[in-house]
Write an enzyme that holds these catalytic residues in place. Structure first.
Site, mmCIF file in Angstrom:
data_model
loop_
_atom_site.group_PDB
_atom_site.id
_atom_site.type_symbol
_atom_site.label_atom_id
_atom_site.label_comp_id
_atom_site.label_asym_id
_atom_site.label_seq_id
_atom_site.Cartn_x
_atom_site.Cartn_y
_atom_site.Cartn_z
ATOM 1 N N ASP A 1 65.294 -12.805 -37.271
ATOM 2 C CA ASP A 1 65.195 -11.488 -36.380
ATOM 3 C C ASP A 1 63.723 -11.847 -35.823
ATOM 4 O O ASP A 1 62.676 -11.463 -36.353
ATOM 5 C CB ASP A 1 65.276 -10.442 -37.187
ATOM 6 C CG ASP A 1 65.186 -9.044 -36.214
ATOM 7 O OD1 ASP A 1 64.525 -9.107 -35.042
ATOM 8 O OD2 ASP A 1 65.224 -8.000 -36.893
ATOM 9 N N TYR B 1 78.121 -10.189 -10.854
ATOM 10 C CA TYR B 1 78.744 -10.046 -12.120
ATOM 11 C C TYR B 1 78.758 -11.464 -13.066
ATOM 12 O O TYR B 1 78.584 -11.345 -14.040
ATOM 13 C CB TYR B 1 80.063 -9.641 -11.820
ATOM 14 C CG TYR B 1 80.820 -8.974 -13.085
ATOM 15 C CD1 TYR B 1 80.440 -7.636 -13.611
ATOM 16 C CD2 TYR B 1 81.809 -9.940 -13.773
ATOM 17 C CE1 TYR B 1 81.339 -7.407 -14.761
ATOM 18 C CE2 TYR B 1 82.354 -9.372 -14.931
ATOM 19 C CZ TYR B 1 82.057 -8.321 -15.379
ATOM 20 O OH TYR B 1 82.674 -7.590 -16.543
ATOM 21 N N ARG C 1 58.538 6.703 -41.560
ATOM 22 C CA ARG C 1 59.084 5.491 -42.181
ATOM 23 C C ARG C 1 58.957 5.530 -43.654
ATOM 24 O O ARG C 1 57.930 5.280 -44.186
ATOM 25 C CB ARG C 1 58.457 3.988 -41.749
ATOM 26 C CG ARG C 1 58.667 3.897 -40.306
ATOM 27 C CD ARG C 1 59.836 3.049 -39.900
ATOM 28 N NE ARG C 1 60.971 4.004 -39.657
ATOM 29 C CZ ARG C 1 61.842 3.578 -38.732
ATOM 30 N NH1 ARG C 1 61.982 2.489 -38.113
ATOM 31 N NH2 ARG C 1 63.082 4.261 -38.484
ATOM 32 N N PHE D 1 65.780 -3.906 -42.142
ATOM 33 C CA PHE D 1 65.283 -2.752 -41.162
ATOM 34 C C PHE D 1 66.575 -2.004 -40.513
ATOM 35 O O PHE D 1 67.671 -2.220 -41.066
ATOM 36 C CB PHE D 1 65.252 -3.816 -39.450
ATOM 37 C CG PHE D 1 64.867 -2.660 -38.286
ATOM 38 C CD1 PHE D 1 63.498 -2.208 -38.605
ATOM 39 C CD2 PHE D 1 65.669 -2.501 -37.224
ATOM 40 C CE1 PHE D 1 63.239 -1.238 -37.397
ATOM 41 C CE2 PHE D 1 65.389 -1.395 -36.364
ATOM 42 C CZ PHE D 1 64.216 -1.148 -36.359
ATOM 43 N N THR D 2 66.501 -0.620 -40.231
ATOM 44 C CA THR D 2 67.308 0.410 -40.325
ATOM 45 C C THR D 2 68.586 -0.168 -39.710
ATOM 46 O O THR D 2 69.521 0.051 -40.330
ATOM 47 C CB THR D 2 66.612 1.688 -39.715
ATOM 48 O OG1 THR D 2 66.297 0.954 -38.317
ATOM 49 C CG2 THR D 2 65.685 2.332 -40.418
ATOM 50 N N LYS E 1 61.027 -5.231 -27.737
ATOM 51 C CA LYS E 1 59.778 -5.614 -28.299
ATOM 52 C C LYS E 1 59.222 -6.838 -27.740
ATOM 53 O O LYS E 1 58.404 -7.012 -26.951
ATOM 54 C CB LYS E 1 59.916 -5.650 -29.746
ATOM 55 C CG LYS E 1 60.053 -4.580 -30.634
ATOM 56 C CD LYS E 1 61.494 -3.591 -30.337
ATOM 57 C CE LYS E 1 61.578 -2.542 -31.182
ATOM 58 N NZ LYS E 1 62.217 -2.632 -32.248
ATOM 59 N N PHE F 1 67.552 10.010 -39.476
ATOM 60 C CA PHE F 1 66.051 10.226 -39.118
ATOM 61 C C PHE F 1 66.282 10.450 -37.396
ATOM 62 O O PHE F 1 65.191 10.920 -37.121
ATOM 63 C CB PHE F 1 65.274 9.141 -39.421
ATOM 64 C CG PHE F 1 65.624 7.703 -39.026
ATOM 65 C CD1 PHE F 1 66.551 7.113 -39.746
ATOM 66 C CD2 PHE F 1 65.213 7.372 -37.804
ATOM 67 C CE1 PHE F 1 67.078 5.780 -39.405
ATOM 68 C CE2 PHE F 1 65.506 5.901 -37.420
ATOM 69 C CZ PHE F 1 66.458 5.199 -38.051
#
Ligand SMILES: *Cc1c(COP(=O)(O)O)cnc(C)c1O
Length: 482
Positions: free
Chosen positions: A223, A80, A389, A132-133, A266, A455
């Site tokens: 990002d 942990y 999109r 970005f969303t 990603k 969406f």
């Protein structure tokens, strides 16, 4: 020496890997596909994978892992606190980005949540090359405003501009002058700009953004979720980068950033995320939130097995022959669709092949969700699942009016190292058929519309019986073929 070009013939990419584990796929008949898309409310997020042939919804968490990543997962240390796995990942990130601190988080949007909580206040402004969303949702939730300062060509669908993800430097400076630097939470640069078609920014542009930020005492937040694609394009397209290794380019970008965050769903071909910085002040502000929202500081909500895979995956990302796989397959798909007259975003970007729904379905108004309608139709005639999109991915304004998107795109994501070239060719053939029969496709209306990130869960229905007619035409042309 640069190996970025691994092609034979005119445009056929070469896989620099072999397939050693496979997952069985089904291609269900078109009648079942009509039932499935109806049950899913014409929202491809709500389809069950068993009804999907090629899952091109996203590149998130679905990239193929390497044998070395799988092997590393066996070594994970579950402790942990003080896990050896954490130390390994931390030192790999230090090695790649050169930043002193690493804060783990369970995925990219978790990093965005924490950054927005700490740095965005009521009335704050966050300039960025494009939103970005989830980024925008977290900034707005914290009371801030997103200001997109992309270059004019960013939204030009058909273009030869190699760096459509660049920031407009003059607009950045004038935005800061207009509002005053104290209003600016930070300047965000998104590598491999997701929503405009996986388009990169140049290293030169990033250097210019850095100069402006230094002038006004502002932080750059990078990002890096889609950094791998951006790195590939820098190596391929920016003269200065041709002689640099991927590792050197990465380090130069990191040196220009104050904070780097990423979705390891990603980059790194695993599942997780994190934030890197050199600033003790930034680190201390964020640190206390990690155990509160994510998990203890040595796992941050991630599985230690994924963290092991991530450390290896990040190292593999420094290899040109690995990061070229996505962009080269995408370039192939874009080329082939173009030859058949299908309108696509050019130049080919990272992340996926983007079809210009606004032109493909020029008779379907944006208020009937042009790109959403195309996503539904493509699934119906091929079993290929893409992602809308466009306007559907936007939110209504305070008065309930639609915010029409700049572009209506159908994104067909290309998870890295997952699909074969014949599968890509199949998708191309079916989409070309649909293009010839595009007049049959109609729009969609909401029957169930959530207020936030609609969406993901929203359900829609066709405005007419166009789907039934499309199925009839499909059967007339293809007979019993699937
Ligand atoms: C996917 C993505 C995110 C969010 O990451 P998740 O891991 O899906 O939460 C943020 N920024 C960009 C550019 C992305 O592509």
């Amino acid at each position: 020496m640069s190996n970025v070009k691994f092609y034979y013939g005119e445009n056929v990419p070469l896989e620099m890997h072999k397939v050693r584990i496979v997952q069985k796929l089904d291609l269900v008949p078109i009648d079942r596909r009509l039932e499935a898309i109806t049950e899913a409310g014409n929202n491809t997020f709500l389809l069950k994978n068993r009804d999907v042939y090629l899952d091109m919804l996203t590149d998130s968490g679905v990239n193929a892992m390497s044998d070395k990543q799988m092997a590393a997962m066996m070594e994970a240390d579950d402790s942990y606190a003080g896990s050896e796995t954490f130390t390994k990942l931390e030192s790999k990130l230090h090695d790649i980005f050169g930043k002193k601190y690493f804060l783990p988080a369970h995925q990219g949007r978790a990093c965005e949540h924490l950054l927005a909580k700490v740095f965005v206040k009521e009335g704050s402004i966050v300039p960025m090359n494009y939103h970005f969303t989830t980024t925008k949702a977290h900034i707005v939730l914290a009371g801030g405003v997103v200001e997109e300062i992309f270059i004019d060509e960013a939204l030009q669908v058909d273009s030869e501009n190699p760096f459509k993800g660049n920031m407009d430097i003059d607009k950045l400076r004038s935005l800061i002058n207009t509002h005053g630097p104290e209003k600016i939470a930070f300047v965000r640069l998104e590598a491999g700009t997701n929503l405009i078609g996986g388009q990169p920014f140049s290293l030169e542009n990033m250097g210019e953004v850095r100069k402006v930020c230094d002038e006004f005492g502002l932080m750059i937040v990078l990002d890096a979720s889609l950094l791998a694609d951006n790195l590939y394009f820098l190596k391929k397209r920016e003269p200065k980068c041709k002689e640099m290794s991927i590792r050197e380019i990465t380090r130069e970008m990191a040196d220009l950033s104050d904070i780097i965050y990423f979705s390891a769903r990603k980059i790194g071909c695993a599942r997780g995320g994190g934030i890197c910085t050199d600033s003790t002040d930034v680190y201390m502000k964020l640190r206390e939130l990690i155990p509160l929202y994510e998990g203890f500081l040595t796992y941050g909500g991630m599985s230690v097995r994924e963290m092991e895979a991530m450390a290896v995956g990040l190292e593999e990302t420094m290899d040109e022959n690995m990061i070229n796989q996505g962009p080269q397959f995408i370039a192939f798909m874009v080329d082939e669709l173009r030859k058949k007259g299908v309108p696509v975003v050019t130049p080919a970007g990272g992340l996926g092949c983007h079809i210009n729904a606004m032109q493909f379905l020029s008779h379907v108004p944006q208020t009937q969700y042009t790109a959403g309608a195309l996503a539904s139709a493509v699934y119906l005639i091929s079993g290929v699942r893409g992602m809308e999109r466009g306007t559907l991915s936007e939110q209504r304004d305070e008065d309930g009016n639609e915010t029409l998107a700049h572009m209506e795109l159908l994104r067909l994501a290309m998870p890295r190292r997952v699909f074969t070239l014949s599968q890509v060719k199949y998708a191309v053939d079916r989409i070309a058929w649909l293009y010839e029969n595009r007049d049959l496709v109609g729009g969609l209306n909401f029957v169930d519309e959530p207020q936030i990130l609609r969406f993901f869960f929203g359900k829609l229905e066709p405005v007419s019986d166009w789907q039934v007619k499309l199925v009839e035409k499909f059967k007339a042309d293809f007979g019993d073929s699937l």
